[in-house]
Design an enzyme around this catalytic site. Sequence first.
Site, PDB file in Angstrom:
ATOM      1  N   CYS A   1     -24.076 -38.637  39.421  1.00 32.67           N
ATOM      2  CA  CYS A   1     -25.324 -38.808  40.176  1.00 32.67           C
ATOM      3  C   CYS A   1     -26.295 -37.813  39.565  1.00 32.67           C
ATOM      4  O   CYS A   1     -26.812 -36.921  40.222  1.00 32.67           O
ATOM      5  CB  CYS A   1     -25.115 -38.542  41.653  1.00 32.67           C
ATOM      6  SG  CYS A   1     -24.018 -37.158  42.002  1.00 32.67           S
TER       7      CYS A   1
ATOM      8  N   CYS B   1     -19.460 -32.357  42.874  1.00 34.00           N
ATOM      9  CA  CYS B   1     -20.553 -32.145  43.803  1.00 34.00           C
ATOM     10  C   CYS B   1     -20.087 -31.415  45.040  1.00 34.00           C
ATOM     11  O   CYS B   1     -20.761 -30.540  45.570  1.00 34.00           O
ATOM     12  CB  CYS B   1     -21.113 -33.482  44.288  1.00 34.00           C
ATOM     13  SG  CYS B   1     -22.059 -34.359  43.074  1.00 34.00           S
TER      14      CYS B   1
ATOM     15  N   GLU C   1     -15.698 -39.114  40.209  1.00 30.93           N
ATOM     16  CA  GLU C   1     -16.247 -37.941  39.547  1.00 30.93           C
ATOM     17  C   GLU C   1     -15.493 -36.751  40.100  1.00 30.93           C
ATOM     18  O   GLU C   1     -15.412 -36.588  41.318  1.00 30.93           O
ATOM     19  CB  GLU C   1     -17.747 -37.822  39.850  1.00 30.93           C
ATOM     20  CG  GLU C   1     -18.472 -36.839  38.951  1.00 30.93           C
ATOM     21  CD  GLU C   1     -18.085 -35.388  39.210  1.00 30.93           C
ATOM     22  OE1 GLU C   1     -18.054 -34.622  38.241  1.00 30.93           O
ATOM     23  OE2 GLU C   1     -17.797 -35.031  40.370  1.00 30.93           O
TER      24      GLU C   1
ATOM     25  N   ARG D   1     -24.338 -41.414  46.914  1.00 34.60           N
ATOM     26  CA  ARG D   1     -23.161 -41.242  47.761  1.00 34.60           C
ATOM     27  C   ARG D   1     -23.508 -40.780  49.176  1.00 34.60           C
ATOM     28  O   ARG D   1     -22.617 -40.587  49.980  1.00 34.60           O
ATOM     29  CB  ARG D   1     -22.196 -40.280  47.111  1.00 34.60           C
ATOM     30  CG  ARG D   1     -21.489 -40.914  45.930  1.00 34.60           C
ATOM     31  CD  ARG D   1     -20.969 -39.913  44.941  1.00 34.60           C
ATOM     32  NE  ARG D   1     -20.500 -40.592  43.753  1.00 34.60           N
ATOM     33  CZ  ARG D   1     -21.298 -41.036  42.780  1.00 34.60           C
ATOM     34  NH1 ARG D   1     -22.604 -40.874  42.857  1.00 34.60           N
ATOM     35  NH2 ARG D   1     -20.796 -41.666  41.745  1.00 34.60           N
TER      36      ARG D   1
ATOM     37  N   HIS E   1     -29.185 -33.917  42.303  1.00 35.95           N
ATOM     38  CA  HIS E   1     -29.214 -32.482  42.599  1.00 35.95           C
ATOM     39  C   HIS E   1     -30.473 -31.842  42.020  1.00 35.95           C
ATOM     40  O   HIS E   1     -30.996 -30.890  42.591  1.00 35.95           O
ATOM     41  CB  HIS E   1     -27.959 -31.805  42.071  1.00 35.95           C
ATOM     42  CG  HIS E   1     -26.732 -32.242  42.799  1.00 35.95           C
ATOM     43  ND1 HIS E   1     -26.427 -31.790  44.046  1.00 35.95           N
ATOM     44  CD2 HIS E   1     -25.776 -33.154  42.475  1.00 35.95           C
ATOM     45  CE1 HIS E   1     -25.303 -32.376  44.458  1.00 35.95           C
ATOM     46  NE2 HIS E   1     -24.898 -33.210  43.524  1.00 35.95           N
TER      47      HIS E   1
ATOM     48  N   CYS F   1     -23.322 -32.261  39.137  1.00 40.54           N
ATOM     49  CA  CYS F   1     -22.733 -33.562  38.874  1.00 40.54           C
ATOM     50  C   CYS F   1     -23.465 -34.312  37.780  1.00 40.54           C
ATOM     51  O   CYS F   1     -24.677 -34.410  37.789  1.00 40.54           O
ATOM     52  CB  CYS F   1     -22.742 -34.403  40.147  1.00 40.54           C
ATOM     53  SG  CYS F   1     -22.063 -36.038  39.862  1.00 40.54           S
TER      54      CYS F   1
ATOM     55  N   SER G   1     -20.392 -35.788  49.213  1.00 41.85           N
ATOM     56  CA  SER G   1     -18.934 -35.773  49.201  1.00 41.85           C
ATOM     57  C   SER G   1     -18.369 -34.585  49.952  1.00 41.85           C
ATOM     58  O   SER G   1     -17.174 -34.553  50.234  1.00 41.85           O
ATOM     59  CB  SER G   1     -18.403 -35.838  47.769  1.00 41.85           C
ATOM     60  OG  SER G   1     -18.816 -37.070  47.188  1.00 41.85           O
TER      61      SER G   1
ATOM     62  N   CYS H   1     -17.360 -37.959  44.643  1.00 49.09           N
ATOM     63  CA  CYS H   1     -18.064 -37.182  43.644  1.00 49.09           C
ATOM     64  C   CYS H   1     -17.713 -35.744  43.941  1.00 49.09           C
ATOM     65  O   CYS H   1     -18.369 -35.064  44.707  1.00 49.09           O
ATOM     66  CB  CYS H   1     -19.554 -37.423  43.789  1.00 49.09           C
ATOM     67  SG  CYS H   1     -20.463 -36.942  42.332  1.00 49.09           S
TER      68      CYS H   1
END
Lengths: 574, 421, 145, 365, 220
Positions: free
Chosen positions: A64, A555, A14, A484, A68, A61, A507, A552
Amino acid sequence: MSERIVIDPITRIEGHLRIEARMDGNRIGQAYSSGTMVRGIETILKGRDPRDAWAYAQRICGVCTLVHGIASIRAVEDALDYEIPKNAQLIRNLMIGAQYIHDHVMHFYHLHALDWVDVVSALNADPKATSELAESLSGWPQSSPGYFSDTKKKLANFVESGQLGIFSNGYWGHVQYKLPPEANLMAVAHYLEALAWQRDVVKLHTIFGGKNPHPNFLVGGVACPIDLNSDSAINAKRLSQVQEVITKMRQFVDQVYLPDTLAIASFYKDWFKRGEGLGNFLCYGDLPSTSMSDPSGFLFPAGVILDRDLSRVHEIDVHDKAQIQEYVAHSWYAYDAGKESGLHPYVGETNLEYTGPEPPFEHLVVEDPYSWIKSPRWREKAMEVGPLARVLMLYAKGHEPTRELAGAVLKQLELPIDALFSTLGRTAARTLESKLLADSMQGWYDDLVSNIKGGDTRTFNERSWEPSTWPNRCQGAGFTEAPRGALGHWIVIEDKKIANYQAIVPSTWNAGPRDASGQPGAYEAALQDEHTLADTAQPLEILRTIHSFDPCIACAVHLSDEAGDELVTIQVTQ
Amino acid sequence: MTKATLERGLNAFREQVDAPVAAFFSSCVNCGMCAEACLFYTETGDPKYTPIHKLEPLRRVWEQDYTLVGKLKKLLGLARPVTDELLREWQELLYDSCTMCGRCSLVCPVGNDISYMVRKAREGMVASGNSPVDVQGAAQRAVTIGSPMGVRFKALSSQIKHIEANSGLKIPLDVAGADYMPLLSSMEIINFPEYIESLARIFRQAGISWTLCSDAFEATNTGIQIGSSDIARELVQRIVDGAERLKVKFVISPECGHAYTSIRWEGPDLIGRPFPFKVIHILELLDELRASGRIKTANLSSERMTFHDPCSIARKGGVIDSPRKLMEMVSSNFVEMQDHGKWNWCCGGGGGVSAIGDAEALRFKVFKRKKEQIEQTGASKLVTACANCRLVIEEGLEEYNVELPLEGLTELVAHHLVEDA
Amino acid sequence: MDARDTIPILIETSAATDGCFQNTRPLLHEIAHALRRLQLEGVATTLDLSAIPFGPGDERQLIDFLGKGEVSAKLEAMGESLIWESRYAGVWIVEHRSTSSERLAFQLEITKLPAILASQPEDIAESLLMLREALESPQADGTLV
Amino acid sequence: MVDKKIKTLGDALRRNGVSRRGFLKFCTATASMMALPPAMVPALAASLDKARRPSVIWLSFQECTGCTESLTRSHSPTLENLIFDHISLDYHHTLQAASGHAAEAAREEAMRANEGNYLVVVDGAIPLGNPGYSTIAGFSNLQILEETAAGAAAVIAVGSCAAFGGLPKADPNPTGAVSVRDIVTDKPVVNVSGCPPIPVVITGVLAHFLTFGTLPELDEYGRPKAFFGTSIHDRCYRRPFYDKGLFANTFDDEGARKGWCLYKLGCKGPMTYNACATVKWNEGTSWPVESGHGCLGCSQPDFWDAGGFYNALSIPVGDISRTTSYAAAAGLGVAAVAAGINHKTKVAARKRHDRVTIDDLEKIS
Amino acid sequence: MNDSMDFLLWTRGTAFDVAIAIFIIGLIIRLFEIVSLGRERTLAEPKGSEFLPGVKTILTRTLPDGGTFKRQPLTVIAGYVFHVGLLITLLLFIPHIELFRETFGFGWPGLPNPIVDAAAVLGVVGLLAALWNRLTNPVMKMLSGGEDYLVWVLTFLPLLTGYLAYHRMINPYPLAMGLHLLSIELLLILFPFTKLMHTFTLFLARWYNGAMSGRRGVQS
């Protein structure tokens, strides 16, 4: 001067990630991870209604896609000291669980698998042998020779058409591809099956959140009411749909994902020896059995493991300004107190200051700031977060099912526990926790049903919904264990509006650049761990380790103040 | 040398604008409903007689001097100024065609008291020299001679003698310490002296101590009619001085409508202090005497009678019930007009209109309304309680060749009075 | 045993008022109009149900209301398709599903016979060829004819 | 590269053993997906038979990958059908096998081989504030978009970021984000907005291009009318409750449970044009309103700045009670001055009053 | 402002703020301008109180007197119909109530939309009749100036645009809604400086009238 390898874009992730590696011969000496895209969401969030924040934060994102949102509503709920009804907690757990399993499976088959699976080699497979292989691994019904023959025919048609599409220019035939053709064909079939499977399992999000990606959330509970006598609420029909999804998830994890992981891993055992990196692991913990204020009931425990020492788990407090800080020494941001300082997210700043080379460029200047990702640290230490951290935490804390499962897997692969500290260890941990979660989902579902059965249908707590009930100033942290890794959102609310908003996402921990003391981030450290490239023009090895983190990057990148823009403008006109 | 100038008029307008006026103008949406309440419009069909339209000069002064937008318009030259021409043109609307009957004030849906504003607008007309010449003459007579009709005390004195001689009644004059001091309108002195006799008769029967005042007998106030508070004050002051000299407890307003307004309502404000005596309308007094049983009547007339409410007394003075009680004392066949009490229609001659020679044709024209109202009742006698109304109606009926006897209510009560002696 | 089976819930029948978001009634009127057109002019109508704003339960209510008539057919082509005539003759329900059982299309056809049921000219031509071929070429094992 | 090996869709399907009847079914499903009237099916079948898989280059800029994720949820056609049968997805960060130079080479090859004929799909906004805000392989987003769009037949801006600037462009637009249409002005650009868009809308546009070689009819925002022609509100199953005045007043009250209208809870359905109410999400499973949350308005330009998500649509964007109180304070200040002036004017008029006597009634002109 | 969404956001944002600020500032100025002029004190002995008659007049003037109604039924009916239609749509339409709730912090129950819709039609018909009346009735025609027609337009547009927006007769909806808001903003901006002020000052006017009459013992 040593050779510099650049991979940009890193695909099957991502977001926008660039890896530069300085080679010592064919071995990676220094690796640099750079997030190359910035949007400004934290700046955009300032001044808005805290109840709206989840929708903005969620768009950090789309993969995922709910974490968030969850972190954001939890941050607001923490700031307002706002408890949510039990049903809402269970529904959120179910949604988080579904997200994990969906995300991990998609990562494994659609993002990561092509690092291990040679699609072109599958054309040489014998469908009958493939069927035998599949049947030896699990009882998954779609395993007949005819089935694999159809898959092979479809693939052959596709390749013959001359338009390879997403499979074009893959490193097909690379010496590092070690699966036999039959395993490759089976994996291709499961690549396609997983695509169909994931469409079904996300329906759990749709039922509770209206759509996927980006299901809807609600501060104070969940938006979907429960009423067994209403067609337009969570009713018996909806619940049975949820049960179907859970069953489908469990079946796929047990009969496809887990066996495939083991099967593929068994051909790449050397990858259990490299790609470890930091050896520090961090978890915020998540999936409460009662409430977020009761960490003892979390399925995933919180804590910090340092230097691979599983015998000692350190306590973590997300509110503690001495524990979590973000640094920008090698990031394109300015801090009012200077680039060397570290800021806790409550007082975090995000002033854009692009000082990188003017595009188009060939190389980043890695001695200077080189990424849009910041460098978060726990007590000054770089941390790895994610499935491996969680599994290690569970293991360290003596979680029996984890110990059993990990033990069984390691035993089957004939590997020691240390093998987990590696590229494939990370990938295996992802599979292991999927299995743990899939089993837990049934439990949450049963709880939800029995709660409803007991007459409790509350899904929303009205208490602190109206801004008029809020204090003039408050702050809170919302955290979750995203697929993640550890994810935290910090919010400061003043005059009913967002005064400051910061997110440190998994990330960011993993993909962040070096800090002021030269301490690399997790990606960088992992790449510097025993990576030799068979062919520097086809750096497949780098992809394997990077993908094992499931990057990701949208993110990971934080964002700006207008003040930052001005600095940048000066830079551009130079 | 005259000081009547446009500037002086504008200043007077400015002086007259108060919160109610500003509220009224702010509220007017030009719905035109006031026209339907005004007999000058209903009887002529000419829209220029729409009551609110008559206030255009005052409205312009309010808008241009007291509102932000008006001041801005003035600054930009977009405002239409108040000019001598405008005021000259508006004289007809503010005098000839407005009796200040107040009927429009009663129907306005936003609650504008238009007659209140006409009264105020006339101040500016006077100050700018735009009042009707005929009324100016009456005012001059009132101030210099003591009566708008030029009646001097000599005339009253001879009437008194005449009454005393004919009836054997005693008319007290300048008796200090008497309780009641009746006022008269010059019309009553000249045209209807029966009123004085009736008073004497009733007061004797009721045993009331009363006196006329030789230098404060005239009740009418041309200052109110022409619209000059300065002149009105001078005239009111005479009455106050007389009453204070004689130390009476009550001053009795005669039947005359505007006299009641001037002495009862505007008087204290004009002289700037409350009166040391009370002001009571003769009908109110009679009703009190009736209620307390001090006067009785007999031989009720079976003649069909109707009553004309003088605007100033009824709609604007609140004397509505008293005359009806009194009518019941004298008549067993009393009928109301279709619109009566506070809804009555003006005779067409109030507010000084009857004094304006140029307005005569218009006045007769609009009298149609009253004539129809009267005729509808089928009454053979019309009773009223205002000498001015009485004259105007008599003239009007004559103009239309209607034979109908008119009588003042006080006289009628006296006529049916049961007298002990 | 699935946990959902333990839910002590009585799902009310489709006649339950909650199921009615009032979106089916206008559709039934539309069907009636289409039937009239079919009767008078012989013109067939297809209504794409995926374009109708159904509330939860509305679709079920409509399908229950239309019921099942005499004819039903199953088609196996790129996944399953179910076609049945409702108890109102001339009103057909056509549901196409993919190989992974996902609904591809859901339509009401107001017609004498849904076109998808008829053999297609190309397929007929092809099968004629195939049959001729089969008749002309001697079978190796002689099983046929 | 463009040679006989590239087969028509009809060929491809027949190769896979699909009968004519199956093809008809396929066309019916495609027509439904493209929101075409059912009567269009025969024409569609004729076109589809001859259709070739167009090359598609998917560029990702300031995005969150939600649009790609949405595409993977497509069930009609499925992503795998799309990739195998409908299009040749030659460049796509999230899905493609190749990385780095190999990935860029794939893009360049596709552009070269299909010059003038390929489709460019874009998700994400393009930051103009600084080229360094978003780079791929060292190139700024602007450079890549301009280069890639130059030889394209058309550009499809997928998601509200690409279509309208979306979240990055939300106030105060820290990176100077703009939409695809702000940059690509010499090519047809189709906006498939939504955050993310409904997958069938993405595939529907692709299918339209594949079938007819043209782009569908667009609305004022460059969106396909077939999907964005009516508002959520007009197609909402809860509309009868709106009309009857039955509203949910809070989440989880009786109205919420009975499925009454969510207008008061901030639903932006009336201003939002999209197909959620009919197509719904994830194979018709549900959609936001059906799951109890108001529409966010995510397919409309600038919906992020269109007032709070929980404020009724009739409530203005600004802080209305603050505006009124400030205005009231200012009003009182100005009014006090205005009142003072009026008072002064009147006092002055009173002072200038000259007593009227009978001698100055008459005007001598 | 090149598209309808920008237009809607502008009308819901900046324009609305400006309009409501001008409205409130203007309103307060106007009321102060009036009240600052004061009322002369009255020294005559009152016959009745001011308060009750004042309040009563505020209420009673809402109903027309029989005589006027008989002579000018159109003025009365048209006036009533449009006022009632306007007030119902303004005050009892749920979306409007939500706006008031946001502004004042409290709301009230509304009416089902079909009823409000009918009221809006009544309002439109009433306003058209009122305009026709103004153009044909000799008195109103004579009295009316540019401002009267401006005020009519300002009143008519929100009703019309609201009706069209509700019935989706202008597309796209953001444009319809934006036009509706713009018309309201025009109304708000010009409100304090036109006869529209009667909405507020009529209470003052009726009060003064009733109070002054009440003193004299008459109910006006």
